[in-house]
Design a protein around this motif. Sequence first.
Motif, PDB file in Angstrom:
ATOM      1  N   ASP A 128       0.829  -1.209   0.000  1.00 24.98           N
ATOM      2  CA  ASP A 128       0.000   0.000   0.000  1.00 24.98           C
ATOM      3  C   ASP A 128       0.862   1.257   0.000  1.00 24.98           C
ATOM      4  O   ASP A 128       0.533   2.253  -0.665  1.00 24.98           O
ATOM      5  N   ALA A 129       1.960   1.217   0.752  1.00 21.16           N
ATOM      6  CA  ALA A 129       2.856   2.377   0.786  1.00 21.16           C
ATOM      7  C   ALA A 129       3.471   2.621  -0.587  1.00 21.16           C
ATOM      8  O   ALA A 129       3.606   3.775  -1.019  1.00 21.16           O
ATOM      9  N   LEU A 130       3.838   1.547  -1.281  1.00 24.49           N
ATOM     10  CA  LEU A 130       4.409   1.698  -2.619  1.00 24.49           C
ATOM     11  C   LEU A 130       3.394   2.330  -3.573  1.00 24.49           C
ATOM     12  O   LEU A 130       3.738   3.231  -4.357  1.00 24.49           O
ATOM     13  N   PHE A 131       2.145   1.879  -3.514  1.00 26.44           N
ATOM     14  CA  PHE A 131       1.105   2.466  -4.364  1.00 26.44           C
ATOM     15  C   PHE A 131       0.955   3.965  -4.094  1.00 26.44           C
ATOM     16  O   PHE A 131       0.817   4.771  -5.024  1.00 26.44           O
ATOM     17  N   ARG A 132       0.987   4.345  -2.825  1.00 28.97           N
ATOM     18  CA  ARG A 132       0.836   5.763  -2.472  1.00 28.97           C
ATOM     19  C   ARG A 132       2.030   6.578  -2.984  1.00 28.97           C
ATOM     20  O   ARG A 132       1.867   7.687  -3.509  1.00 28.97           O
ATOM     21  N   LEU A 133       3.217   6.040  -2.825  1.00 35.64           N
ATOM     22  CA  LEU A 133       4.416   6.761  -3.256  1.00 35.64           C
ATOM     23  C   LEU A 133       4.389   7.014  -4.758  1.00 35.64           C
ATOM     24  O   LEU A 133       4.696   8.124  -5.214  1.00 35.64           O
ATOM     25  N   VAL A 134       4.020   6.003  -5.522  1.00 33.85           N
ATOM     26  CA  VAL A 134       3.954   6.153  -6.973  1.00 33.85           C
ATOM     27  C   VAL A 134       2.852   7.147  -7.357  1.00 33.85           C
ATOM     28  O   VAL A 134       3.032   7.991  -8.241  1.00 33.85           O
ATOM     29  N   ALA A 135       1.709   7.059  -6.673  1.00 34.20           N
ATOM     30  CA  ALA A 135       0.602   7.985  -6.956  1.00 34.20           C
ATOM     31  C   ALA A 135       1.004   9.428  -6.675  1.00 34.20           C
ATOM     32  O   ALA A 135       0.479  10.359  -7.300  1.00 34.20           O
ATOM     33  N   ASN A 136       1.940   9.621  -5.752  1.00 36.53           N
ATOM     34  CA  ASN A 136       2.370  10.969  -5.376  1.00 36.53           C
ATOM     35  C   ASN A 136       3.642  11.414  -6.088  1.00 36.53           C
ATOM     36  O   ASN A 136       4.268  12.397  -5.699  1.00 36.53           O
ATOM     37  N   GLY A 137       4.012  10.685  -7.131  1.00 39.12           N
ATOM     38  CA  GLY A 137       5.090  11.178  -7.982  1.00 39.12           C
ATOM     39  C   GLY A 137       6.395  10.412  -7.974  1.00 39.12           C
ATOM     40  O   GLY A 137       7.303  10.726  -8.758  1.00 39.12           O
ATOM     41  N   ALA A 138       6.543   9.424  -7.105  1.00 37.86           N
ATOM     42  CA  ALA A 138       7.774   8.634  -7.106  1.00 37.86           C
ATOM     43  C   ALA A 138       7.873   7.859  -8.417  1.00 37.86           C
ATOM     44  O   ALA A 138       6.881   7.305  -8.898  1.00 37.86           O
ATOM     45  N   GLU A 139       9.055   7.829  -9.013  1.00 40.63           N
ATOM     46  CA  GLU A 139       9.270   7.121 -10.274  1.00 40.63           C
ATOM     47  C   GLU A 139      10.111   5.874 -10.017  1.00 40.63           C
ATOM     48  O   GLU A 139      11.284   5.970  -9.650  1.00 40.63           O
ATOM     49  N   LEU A 140       9.486   4.707 -10.205  1.00 45.03           N
ATOM     50  CA  LEU A 140      10.177   3.443  -9.969  1.00 45.03           C
ATOM     51  C   LEU A 140      11.165   3.165 -11.090  1.00 45.03           C
ATOM     52  O   LEU A 140      10.848   3.339 -12.269  1.00 45.03           O
ATOM     53  N   ARG A 141      12.341   2.740 -10.701  1.00 45.42           N
ATOM     54  CA  ARG A 141      13.360   2.377 -11.674  1.00 45.42           C
ATOM     55  C   ARG A 141      14.078   1.111 -11.196  1.00 45.42           C
ATOM     56  O   ARG A 141      14.386   0.973 -10.010  1.00 45.42           O
ATOM     57  N   GLY A 142      14.353   0.215 -12.118  1.00 43.74           N
ATOM     58  CA  GLY A 142      15.182  -0.930 -11.815  1.00 43.74           C
ATOM     59  C   GLY A 142      16.639  -0.599 -12.097  1.00 43.74           C
ATOM     60  O   GLY A 142      16.943   0.103 -13.072  1.00 43.74           O
ATOM     61  N   PHE A 143      17.545  -1.073 -11.243  1.00 39.56           N
ATOM     62  CA  PHE A 143      18.962  -0.828 -11.513  1.00 39.56           C
ATOM     63  C   PHE A 143      19.339  -1.473 -12.853  1.00 39.56           C
ATOM     64  O   PHE A 143      18.943  -2.610 -13.136  1.00 39.56           O
ATOM     65  N   PRO A 144      20.094  -0.764 -13.689  1.00 40.95           N
ATOM     66  CA  PRO A 144      20.533  -1.345 -14.967  1.00 40.95           C
ATOM     67  C   PRO A 144      21.333  -2.626 -14.735  1.00 40.95           C
ATOM     68  O   PRO A 144      21.985  -2.794 -13.694  1.00 40.95           O
ATOM     69  N   GLN A 145      21.278  -3.508 -15.715  1.00 42.02           N
ATOM     70  CA  GLN A 145      21.969  -4.790 -15.583  1.00 42.02           C
ATOM     71  C   GLN A 145      23.476  -4.629 -15.430  1.00 42.02           C
ATOM     72  O   GLN A 145      24.117  -5.411 -14.724  1.00 42.02           O
ATOM     73  N   ASP A 146      24.060  -3.607 -16.070  1.00 44.18           N
ATOM     74  CA  ASP A 146      25.512  -3.461 -15.928  1.00 44.18           C
ATOM     75  C   ASP A 146      25.880  -3.061 -14.501  1.00 44.18           C
ATOM     76  O   ASP A 146      26.935  -3.443 -13.986  1.00 44.18           O
ATOM     77  N   VAL A 147      24.994  -2.324 -13.837  1.00 44.80           N
ATOM     78  CA  VAL A 147      25.222  -1.979 -12.432  1.00 44.80           C
ATOM     79  C   VAL A 147      25.130  -3.229 -11.570  1.00 44.80           C
ATOM     80  O   VAL A 147      25.988  -3.478 -10.713  1.00 44.80           O
ATOM     81  N   MET A 148      24.099  -4.026 -11.797  1.00 47.36           N
ATOM     82  CA  MET A 148      23.925  -5.258 -11.019  1.00 47.36           C
ATOM     83  C   MET A 148      25.106  -6.207 -11.216  1.00 47.36           C
ATOM     84  O   MET A 148      25.653  -6.758 -10.249  1.00 47.36           O
ATOM     85  N   GLN A 149      25.512  -6.399 -12.466  1.00 49.23           N
ATOM     86  CA  GLN A 149      26.607  -7.320 -12.762  1.00 49.23           C
ATOM     87  C   GLN A 149      27.932  -6.821 -12.175  1.00 49.23           C
ATOM     88  O   GLN A 149      28.708  -7.597 -11.601  1.00 49.23           O
ATOM     89  N   ALA A 150      28.187  -5.531 -12.309  1.00 43.35           N
ATOM     90  CA  ALA A 150      29.428  -4.974 -11.780  1.00 43.35           C
ATOM     91  C   ALA A 150      29.468  -5.076 -10.256  1.00 43.35           C
ATOM     92  O   ALA A 150      30.504  -5.410  -9.670  1.00 43.35           O
ATOM     93  N   ALA A 151      28.338  -4.799  -9.619  1.00 41.37           N
ATOM     94  CA  ALA A 151      28.278  -4.882  -8.157  1.00 41.37           C
ATOM     95  C   ALA A 151      28.453  -6.324  -7.689  1.00 41.37           C
ATOM     96  O   ALA A 151      29.155  -6.583  -6.697  1.00 41.37           O
ATOM     97  N   PHE A 152      27.820  -7.268  -8.393  1.00 45.44           N
ATOM     98  CA  PHE A 152      27.968  -8.681  -8.012  1.00 45.44           C
ATOM     99  C   PHE A 152      29.425  -9.126  -8.133  1.00 45.44           C
ATOM    100  O   PHE A 152      29.960  -9.804  -7.251  1.00 45.44           O
TER     101      PHE A 152
END
Length: 363
Positions: free
Chosen positions: A286-310
């Motif tokens: 429910d908190a996530l729904f509210r945050l998005v409704a109020n302007g938060a923009e969801l983004r997934g970390f790019p794969q190169d970031v994930m791979q480099a961090a791993f």
Amino acid sequence: MDRRKFIKASGLATGAVAAVATPAIAQSLPKVTWRLTSSYPKSLDTLYGLSTHLAKRVAEATDNQFQIQTFAAGEIVPALQALDAVQNGTVECSHTLSSFYIGKDPAFAFDTSMPFGLNTRQQNAWLHQGGGLELVRDFMKSYNVHVIPSGNTGAQMGGWFRKEIKSVADLRGLKFRIAGLGGTILARLGVVPQQIGGGDIYPALERGTIDAAEFSGPHDDEKLGFQKVAKYYYYPGWWEGCANVSFFINMEKWNGLPAAYKAVLEAACAETLLLSIAKYDNQNPDALFRLVANGAELRGFPQDVMQAAFKEAQALYGELAASNPNFKKFYDSWLPYWKKEQVWFRVAELPFDAFVSQQAQSR
């Protein structure tokens, strides 16, 4: 014997037994008063709420003979000094994350969670059934602390950013509030990690002292107001696939407790652990729904970031295991357990979750 005299005598005897029994029971439960310092502000009904719930259950189970007074971060000591306060006896106990203290020894991270490590259920399994808790307690003895798992956030989000992260290059020079080994790994990718207590993150982000911040998940993040000062909300929080919250107890105080009180604390901590997971799983959507409704923009970390961090995480673990005996002792237990759990979850849990999630999107 006269019937009235018998009844009267019996009543007196019963009253006498009651009068004797009640003080005897009370005397068997010594009066104990502890102080608990939390690493969290009172605004967090989840993480600070662990402490108030624990104190309530301990008091109820002991006829109020065992009282724990709870204090938020900063009321006795700052958020990130909870371990020191318990170690030196300033307070008897605390709720905190062991990963806050990796500056003392990186092995502290295993008690909380490892980047790209175990999820909530797997961490519980390793601690309670896989020998992890025995290792944690043996390690903590040198800090004069006894540890009981007492909460968990579940998988966390990747945090709030003022600008989009489109590649590894965007991480360079980024001042990012992040705790634990996640910060150490990101530093190898050019991030400037900042360790700041929960209650101090918002003003730092608002003033621009930091460029980004991670804390927990939607429910806690919304309460701390991060969406007001940074709009890009990233996932996943690969540095904390879960975060086990620990109840630290001064070793002398723990050893001085009656066995009954130790059992009460163990049971109360187990309950707070269970309820914390349930509370986060219930409130985060429910908190996530509210945050998005109020302007938060969801983004997934790019794969190169994930791979480099791993890649950097695995390199770091190898280096620490080669140079730090404490880390190696944990790692030799944790790594094969991590591999085993991934096989099992890949066979049973992940296919089920993936299929059901896909079906839910079309309903």
